[in-house]
Design a protein around this motif. Structure first.
Motif, PDB file in Angstrom:
ATOM      1  N   ASN A 149      13.317   0.466   5.881  1.00  0.00           N
ATOM      2  CA  ASN A 149      12.021   0.841   5.334  1.00  0.00           C
ATOM      3  C   ASN A 149      11.892   2.293   4.889  1.00  0.00           C
ATOM      4  O   ASN A 149      11.105   2.585   3.984  1.00  0.00           O
ATOM      5  CB  ASN A 149      10.915   0.554   6.362  1.00  0.00           C
ATOM      6  CG  ASN A 149      10.907  -0.865   6.850  1.00  0.00           C
ATOM      7  OD1 ASN A 149      11.344  -1.156   7.958  1.00  0.00           O
ATOM      8  ND2 ASN A 149      10.438  -1.776   6.031  1.00  0.00           N
ATOM      9  N   LEU A 150      12.612   3.202   5.531  1.00  0.00           N
ATOM     10  CA  LEU A 150      12.392   4.617   5.212  1.00  0.00           C
ATOM     11  C   LEU A 150      13.269   5.098   4.075  1.00  0.00           C
ATOM     12  O   LEU A 150      12.789   5.732   3.133  1.00  0.00           O
ATOM     13  CB  LEU A 150      12.619   5.490   6.455  1.00  0.00           C
ATOM     14  CG  LEU A 150      11.367   5.755   7.293  1.00  0.00           C
ATOM     15  CD1 LEU A 150      10.819   4.469   7.877  1.00  0.00           C
ATOM     16  CD2 LEU A 150      11.666   6.735   8.423  1.00  0.00           C
ATOM     17  N   HIS A 151      14.572   4.795   4.153  1.00  0.00           N
ATOM     18  CA  HIS A 151      15.446   5.241   3.073  1.00  0.00           C
ATOM     19  C   HIS A 151      16.651   4.326   2.960  1.00  0.00           C
ATOM     20  O   HIS A 151      17.381   4.128   3.928  1.00  0.00           O
ATOM     21  CB  HIS A 151      15.916   6.679   3.296  1.00  0.00           C
ATOM     22  CG  HIS A 151      16.555   7.285   2.078  1.00  0.00           C
ATOM     23  ND1 HIS A 151      17.909   7.455   1.951  1.00  0.00           N
ATOM     24  CD2 HIS A 151      16.002   7.717   0.920  1.00  0.00           C
ATOM     25  CE1 HIS A 151      18.176   7.989   0.769  1.00  0.00           C
ATOM     26  NE2 HIS A 151      17.043   8.150   0.131  1.00  0.00           N
ATOM     27  N   GLY A 211      12.396   7.067  -3.788  1.00  0.00           N
ATOM     28  CA  GLY A 211      12.751   8.478  -3.897  1.00  0.00           C
ATOM     29  C   GLY A 211      11.560   9.402  -4.026  1.00  0.00           C
ATOM     30  O   GLY A 211      11.690  10.535  -4.487  1.00  0.00           O
ATOM     31  N   LEU A 212      10.383   8.937  -3.595  1.00  0.00           N
ATOM     32  CA  LEU A 212       9.194   9.772  -3.630  1.00  0.00           C
ATOM     33  C   LEU A 212       9.264  10.832  -2.538  1.00  0.00           C
ATOM     34  O   LEU A 212       9.794  10.590  -1.452  1.00  0.00           O
ATOM     35  CB  LEU A 212       7.943   8.915  -3.441  1.00  0.00           C
ATOM     36  CG  LEU A 212       7.709   7.829  -4.491  1.00  0.00           C
ATOM     37  CD1 LEU A 212       6.511   6.974  -4.113  1.00  0.00           C
ATOM     38  CD2 LEU A 212       7.504   8.448  -5.880  1.00  0.00           C
ATOM     39  N   ALA A 213       8.689  11.994  -2.816  1.00  0.00           N
ATOM     40  CA  ALA A 213       8.782  13.104  -1.870  1.00  0.00           C
ATOM     41  C   ALA A 213       8.214  12.735  -0.504  1.00  0.00           C
ATOM     42  O   ALA A 213       8.807  13.055   0.534  1.00  0.00           O
ATOM     43  CB  ALA A 213       8.064  14.335  -2.430  1.00  0.00           C
ATOM     44  N   MET A 214       7.066  12.067  -0.487  1.00  0.00           N
ATOM     45  CA  MET A 214       6.438  11.754   0.793  1.00  0.00           C
ATOM     46  C   MET A 214       7.259  10.767   1.614  1.00  0.00           C
ATOM     47  O   MET A 214       7.184  10.765   2.847  1.00  0.00           O
ATOM     48  CB  MET A 214       5.018  11.240   0.579  1.00  0.00           C
ATOM     49  CG  MET A 214       4.058  12.342   0.181  1.00  0.00           C
ATOM     50  SD  MET A 214       2.342  11.827   0.288  1.00  0.00           S
ATOM     51  CE  MET A 214       1.508  13.405   0.072  1.00  0.00           C
ATOM     52  N   GLU A 215       8.051   9.928   0.943  1.00  0.00           N
ATOM     53  CA  GLU A 215       8.931   9.021   1.669  1.00  0.00           C
ATOM     54  C   GLU A 215      10.180   9.745   2.145  1.00  0.00           C
ATOM     55  O   GLU A 215      10.651   9.528   3.269  1.00  0.00           O
ATOM     56  CB  GLU A 215       9.292   7.831   0.777  1.00  0.00           C
ATOM     57  CG  GLU A 215       8.078   6.981   0.407  1.00  0.00           C
ATOM     58  CD  GLU A 215       8.435   5.776  -0.453  1.00  0.00           C
ATOM     59  OE1 GLU A 215       9.632   5.614  -0.795  1.00  0.00           O
ATOM     60  OE2 GLU A 215       7.523   4.987  -0.777  1.00  0.00           O
ATOM     61  N   ASN A 257       0.847  -1.192   0.000  1.00  0.00           N
ATOM     62  CA  ASN A 257       0.000   0.000   0.000  1.00  0.00           C
ATOM     63  C   ASN A 257       0.887   1.247   0.000  1.00  0.00           C
ATOM     64  O   ASN A 257       2.080   1.186   0.301  1.00  0.00           O
ATOM     65  CB  ASN A 257      -0.944  -0.011   1.208  1.00  0.00           C
ATOM     66  CG  ASN A 257      -0.190   0.045   2.529  1.00  0.00           C
ATOM     67  OD1 ASN A 257       0.277   1.109   2.940  1.00  0.00           O
ATOM     68  ND2 ASN A 257      -0.051  -1.102   3.194  1.00  0.00           N
ATOM     69  N   PHE A 258       0.274   2.379  -0.331  1.00  0.00           N
ATOM     70  CA  PHE A 258       1.022   3.620  -0.438  1.00  0.00           C
ATOM     71  C   PHE A 258       1.414   4.216   0.920  1.00  0.00           C
ATOM     72  O   PHE A 258       2.183   5.179   0.973  1.00  0.00           O
ATOM     73  CB  PHE A 258       0.194   4.669  -1.193  1.00  0.00           C
ATOM     74  CG  PHE A 258       0.075   4.416  -2.662  1.00  0.00           C
ATOM     75  CD1 PHE A 258       1.186   4.170  -3.436  1.00  0.00           C
ATOM     76  CD2 PHE A 258      -1.169   4.442  -3.285  1.00  0.00           C
ATOM     77  CE1 PHE A 258       1.088   3.946  -4.800  1.00  0.00           C
ATOM     78  CE2 PHE A 258      -1.290   4.232  -4.657  1.00  0.00           C
ATOM     79  CZ  PHE A 258      -0.153   3.974  -5.411  1.00  0.00           C
ATOM     80  N   LEU A 259       0.883   3.665   2.003  1.00  0.00           N
ATOM     81  CA  LEU A 259       1.101   4.252   3.321  1.00  0.00           C
ATOM     82  C   LEU A 259       2.092   3.453   4.166  1.00  0.00           C
ATOM     83  O   LEU A 259       2.346   3.808   5.319  1.00  0.00           O
ATOM     84  CB  LEU A 259      -0.237   4.365   4.055  1.00  0.00           C
ATOM     85  CG  LEU A 259      -0.407   5.529   5.038  1.00  0.00           C
ATOM     86  CD1 LEU A 259      -0.306   6.855   4.317  1.00  0.00           C
ATOM     87  CD2 LEU A 259      -1.736   5.420   5.775  1.00  0.00           C
ATOM     88  N   ALA A 260       2.667   2.402   3.610  1.00  0.00           N
ATOM     89  CA  ALA A 260       3.520   1.526   4.421  1.00  0.00           C
ATOM     90  C   ALA A 260       4.736   2.262   4.972  1.00  0.00           C
ATOM     91  O   ALA A 260       5.062   2.131   6.162  1.00  0.00           O
ATOM     92  CB  ALA A 260       3.959   0.314   3.597  1.00  0.00           C
ATOM     93  N   VAL A 261       5.423   3.032   4.141  1.00  0.00           N
ATOM     94  CA  VAL A 261       6.625   3.732   4.609  1.00  0.00           C
ATOM     95  C   VAL A 261       6.264   4.707   5.724  1.00  0.00           C
ATOM     96  O   VAL A 261       6.965   4.800   6.744  1.00  0.00           O
ATOM     97  CB  VAL A 261       7.328   4.459   3.452  1.00  0.00           C
ATOM     98  CG1 VAL A 261       8.436   5.378   3.968  1.00  0.00           C
ATOM     99  CG2 VAL A 261       7.911   3.446   2.464  1.00  0.00           C
ATOM    100  N   HIS A 262       5.174   5.428   5.545  1.00  0.00           N
ATOM    101  CA  HIS A 262       4.777   6.398   6.563  1.00  0.00           C
ATOM    102  C   HIS A 262       4.419   5.702   7.879  1.00  0.00           C
ATOM    103  O   HIS A 262       4.729   6.211   8.962  1.00  0.00           O
ATOM    104  CB  HIS A 262       3.595   7.221   6.071  1.00  0.00           C
ATOM    105  CG  HIS A 262       3.157   8.284   7.034  1.00  0.00           C
ATOM    106  ND1 HIS A 262       3.937   9.374   7.345  1.00  0.00           N
ATOM    107  CD2 HIS A 262       2.036   8.410   7.797  1.00  0.00           C
ATOM    108  CE1 HIS A 262       3.326  10.133   8.226  1.00  0.00           C
ATOM    109  NE2 HIS A 262       2.162   9.571   8.524  1.00  0.00           N
TER     110      HIS A 262
END
Length: 456
Positions: A261-263, A269-273, A231-236
């Motif tokens: 998981n974060l970097h 390399g998405l902005a929100m990540e 899902n798109f929210l996993a990193v957050h």
């Protein structure tokens, strides 16, 4: 006559397109990557569908990726060139107007149009979801709560999509400070759909805002299979887990989560990540814990993007990364670029114009001042804005990195009156926070030291 699953007539829509739309909305509500493919299938089936074209425009902006927004802008402009708006039914006309405002950079106007749409069509899940995300991006907590709250009565208790609406409502409740109610509503949403990552996220925020770090970590651990991938929210959500660990003093776990998981080298390399990565490392920076290699890699990722002015919240986290990496010249270049852009455009009333001029640039300058040890300047920049930080988006948890910067600079500048007030505010909200207790001890030591100096 084609209709969607909620009973809305689809102008210029086919039965095949309706099936793709329903699939796309389902994926959107649960943050599944399949939404991109489903919207592509919808446009291939019904290329002149106003709702389909608006959906694609929404996706192009909500990720805060300038390149995606540019593609969406071009696609929608080609569609709209031959569009007779007077022929559109009311719902399609509103979706079209919202998409046009969003692509033009007027997020607040788009939000208002979607609110009008939801008043007339409270079962339009697409309008509710996109409006909710715009409320998040613009930091409008009350509308984040009430947009969905005002529509819930139109949804039957057994409707499968009432669950994700409850998750959205829970997040709005949390951002407005209704933590017990938010946890209750969020838990009800998760009970309906354990993989509802936005509802899980809402419950996690209730733990964060009350300083319940052990409970928050345990909650995420118990449900890791539902939120940690796909899902798109996993990193957050991993960011939240790392934040719980850091607040509890477990820096090793926080760094393991960061690296895994974060970097890392395989990150998208998405902005929100990238902003989540910066927000975690900045907390290490404020605590005096050196993370030079991680900062270097993160700053390189922001440099590679070379983003144009698009979203001030992202710019602030890029500056955090440059400062953390010991590259203040790059931070200064970004600040100078945004200042030139504002002078060139006349600092208009579009959303990011206002965010950048009134909040983003002062915060960026304060971060640079903090890095240079000019804590008095950092305080002078941040103190007048401390109750306005929400105006450039994000959540209370995300913006706390800036609030902590203000407190840290107040302590280091010897602005004890301000530090006392800030610590008192924080302690009233989270009396058990280790960070708050440590800050109080540091202030007491500074005041005691000052008293001893005066005696001598």
């Amino acid at each position: 006559m084609a209709t969607d699953r909620y009973g809305h007539f689809l102008y210029e829509g086919t039965e095949e397109g309706a099936a793709h739309l329903d699939r796309a909305v389902e994926a959107l509500l649960f943050f599944r990557p399949e939404v991109v493919t489903a919207v592509g299938d919808l446009l291939a089936s019904d290329p002149v569908s106003p709702v389909g074209q608006a959906f694609a425009a929404y996706l192009g902006v909500l990720g805060t990726e300038p390149a995606d927004a540019a593609v969406a802008r071009g696609r929608f402009a080609a569609y709209a060139a031959g569009l007779d708006r007077t022929a559109l039914p009311p719902r399609e006309r509103l979706h079209t107007a919202a998409a046009e405002s969003l692509l033009a950079g007027d997020l607040r106007r788009a939000s208002g149009i979607l609110e009008r749409l939801a008043l007339a069509y409270p079962r339009d899940a697409l309008a509710l979801f996109v409006g909710h995300q715009l409320d998040f991006l613009t930091g409008d907590a009350v509308r984040l709560r009430d947009r969905v709250g005002g529509a819930l009565s139109a949804w039957d208790a057994d409707d499968p999509h009432r669950g994700p609406l409850l998750g959205m409502y829970a997040f709005g409740l949390e951002e407005c400070g209704h933590y017990d109610r938010a946890e209750e509503v969020g838990a009800a949403a998760v009970a309906r759909h354990p993989h509802d990552v936005w509802a899980v996220h809402a419950v996690v925020h209730t733990h964060e805002m009350r300083g319940r770090y052990a409970e928050g970590a345990a909650y995420l651990e118990a449900r890791a299979g539902d939120w940690s991938g796909g899902n798109f929210l996993a990193v957050h959500t991993w960011w939240h887990y790392a934040l719980f660990a850091l607040e509890a003093g477990d820096t090793d776990t926080a760094l393991r989560v960061y690296d895994a998981n974060l970097h890392n080298e395989s990150s998208a390399g998405l902005a929100m990540e990238l902003l989540d990565a910066a927000a975690l490392l900045w907390r290490f920076h404020l605590a005096g814990l050196d993370q030079a290699p991680r900062w270097e890699a993160l700053a390189d990722s922001w440099t590679t993007r070379a983003d144009p002015p698009f979203y001030a919240f992202n710019d602030v986290h890029a500056v955090m990364s440059y400062v953390g990496a010991g590259r203040p010249a790059e931070a200064e270049r970004l600040i100078a670029d945004r200042q030139r852009w504002l002078e060139r455009t006349g600092a208009g009333d579009l959303t990011n114009d206002v965010m950048t001029a009134e909040i983003g640039l002062p915060v960026c300058r304060a971060l640079v001042a903090h890095a240079h040890g000019d804590h008095g300047t950092a305080v002078d920049l941040l103190w007048p804005l401390r109750r306005r930080f929400q105006e450039f988006g994000g959540s209370h948890a995300q913006r706390d990195a800036v609030q902590k910067t203000l407190l840290e600079s107040s302590l280091r500048a010897g602005r004890h009156d301000l530090a006392r007030a800030l610590i008192s505010e924080r302690t009233g909200l989270r009396p058990d926070s280790p960070y708050n207790r440590l800050s109080q001890a540091r202030l007491a030591a500074a005041l005691d030291g000052g008293a001893k100096e005066s005696v001598r």
